[in-house]
Design an enzyme around this catalytic site. Structure first.
Site, PDB file in Angstrom:
ATOM      1  N   HIS A  66      -2.645   6.473   4.592  1.00 56.38           N
ATOM      2  CA  HIS A  66      -1.457   6.681   4.573  1.00 56.38           C
ATOM      3  C   HIS A  66      -0.721   8.026   3.950  1.00 56.38           C
ATOM      4  O   HIS A  66      -1.083   8.390   2.934  1.00 56.38           O
ATOM      5  CB  HIS A  66      -0.766   5.271   3.657  1.00 56.38           C
ATOM      6  N   CYS A  92       0.918  -1.390   0.215  1.00 55.42           N
ATOM      7  CA  CYS A  92       0.041   0.078  -0.163  1.00 55.42           C
ATOM      8  C   CYS A  92       0.927   1.292   0.001  1.00 55.42           C
ATOM      9  O   CYS A  92       0.484   2.036  -0.770  1.00 55.42           O
ATOM     10  CB  CYS A  92      -0.925  -0.004   1.143  1.00 55.42           C
TER      11      CYS A  92
END
Length: 343
Positions: A242, A130
């Site tokens: 994130h 990710c």
């Protein structure tokens, strides 16, 4: 004619997101099958306005299924992906099991779409980590313009990257702080509520963590093996999204203004970069969004041809489920799946 798609790991965070995104994007399916482990058999999951009953992976016949979106963990993928692929079903795997296999393409559609042709060797395509996915989306257009020599990145990764149990742990620990209950750390090595943990995945011999190593290896495979990259990966008390502080050193000169213009036109990127209070994106704003957001683009005067920037994305979407669905769309658009039905 629509396709038959299986989502393996359909009861997890990413599996449910895959089902949502297939519906949101109107992926042309005749049938979607939700699959998980035997203990989840019979569980209901949503696909648009429909409810799907979960089937057990151990008993499902993949013959006649066109694509399997796998989000069931590395050990499951290692065992099952080759079996599924042998049935003629293309596997798009979200785990780390196949990312470093030279016979398996590692794909971010905005970055290296042409590499997808290599899937025929094993009938498996890997989804990147990710934190890597959003990074390379932001780096690719700048690399094309000025050739990247070196990248230094510090990540601020949400707990959803570690699964539902990790999200529950942040919630429970945060509540415990306010009611003065004991704080218990199970999923993480230290308490995560009101704290940051500079440790994701296992430690390696040289002192880096495997998460940091993944970013190095995957960026080289996806973008350019000549790029030197060093990462520090940190878990932060954020549920979804994130963030990354990225410093880049280029071979050729490039100004912050030029980089801003390039990124505004780049696929998958959305620039929000105002030099004022709130003129940037945080993980809270990016949750539920598809774009990779880029802010704080500025020149680094400590190195020749240097830039710094702030990169944020929803890790469950671009970092996992969305990227997998985009790969499926790429297969479809290039006529690489669905041939059996056409025949």
């Amino acid at each position: 004619m629509g396709l038959k798609i299986a989502v393996v790991g359909a009861t997890g965070n990413v599996g449910r997101e895959m089902l949502d995104i297939l519906d949101e994007r109107g992926f042309p399916v005749d049938e979607v099958v939700a699959i998980a482990s035997r203990r989840s058999q019979g569980t209901n999951v949503s696909f648009g306005d429909r409810t799907l009953k979960v089937k057990a992976l151990e008993h499902f016949d993949f013959a006649g299924t066109d694509i399997a979106l796998m989000s069931a963990g590395g050990s499951v993928s290692k065992e099952w992906s080759p079996k599924i692929a042998a049935e003629g079903c293309v596997v798009i795997d979200n785990s780390s099991a196949w990312r470093y296999d030279s016979d398996v393409p590692l794909i971010v559609p905005e970055v290296n779409a042409a590499a997808i042709e290599g899937f025929r060797r094993k009938n498996i395509i890997a989804n990147p980590n990710c934190s890597t996915a959003q990074l390379v989306v932001a780096l690719k257009p700048l690399h094309d313009r000025a050739r990247i020599k070196r990248v230094v990145v510090a990540t601020y990764q949400s707990v959803s990257g570690a699964g539902k149990d990790a999200m529950d742990e942040l919630f429970n620990q945060t509540r415990a702080v306010f009611v003065a209950d004991p704080i218990e750390a199970k999923k993480f090595t230290k308490r995560i509520a009101f704290n940051v943990i500079p440790h994701i995945d296992v430690f390696m011999e040289d002192g880096t963590t495997k998460e940091e190593w993944k970013m190095v290896a995957e960026t080289k495979k996806i973008l350019d093996p000549k790029i030197r990259l060093t990462a520090t990966c940190v878990r932060v008390p954020v549920f979804i999204g994130h963030s990354e502080a990225v410093n880049i050193e280029f071979e050729d000169p490039i100004s912050a203004e030029e980089a801003r213009d390039i990124l505004r036109e780049a696929p998958g990127c959305l620039v929000v970069d105002k030099h004022e209070d709130g003129g940037y994106v945080t993980p809270y704003e990016c949750a539920g969004e598809d774009a990779t957001y880029i802010s704080r683009i500025r020149e680094d005067i400590t190195v020749e041809n240097g830039l710094s920037m702030w990169v944020v994305a929803d890790n469950l979407r671009k970092g996992a489920a969305l990227n997998a669905v985009q790969i499926a769309e790429l297969l479809l658009n290039r006529g690489l799946v669905g041939n059996r039905k056409a025949a």
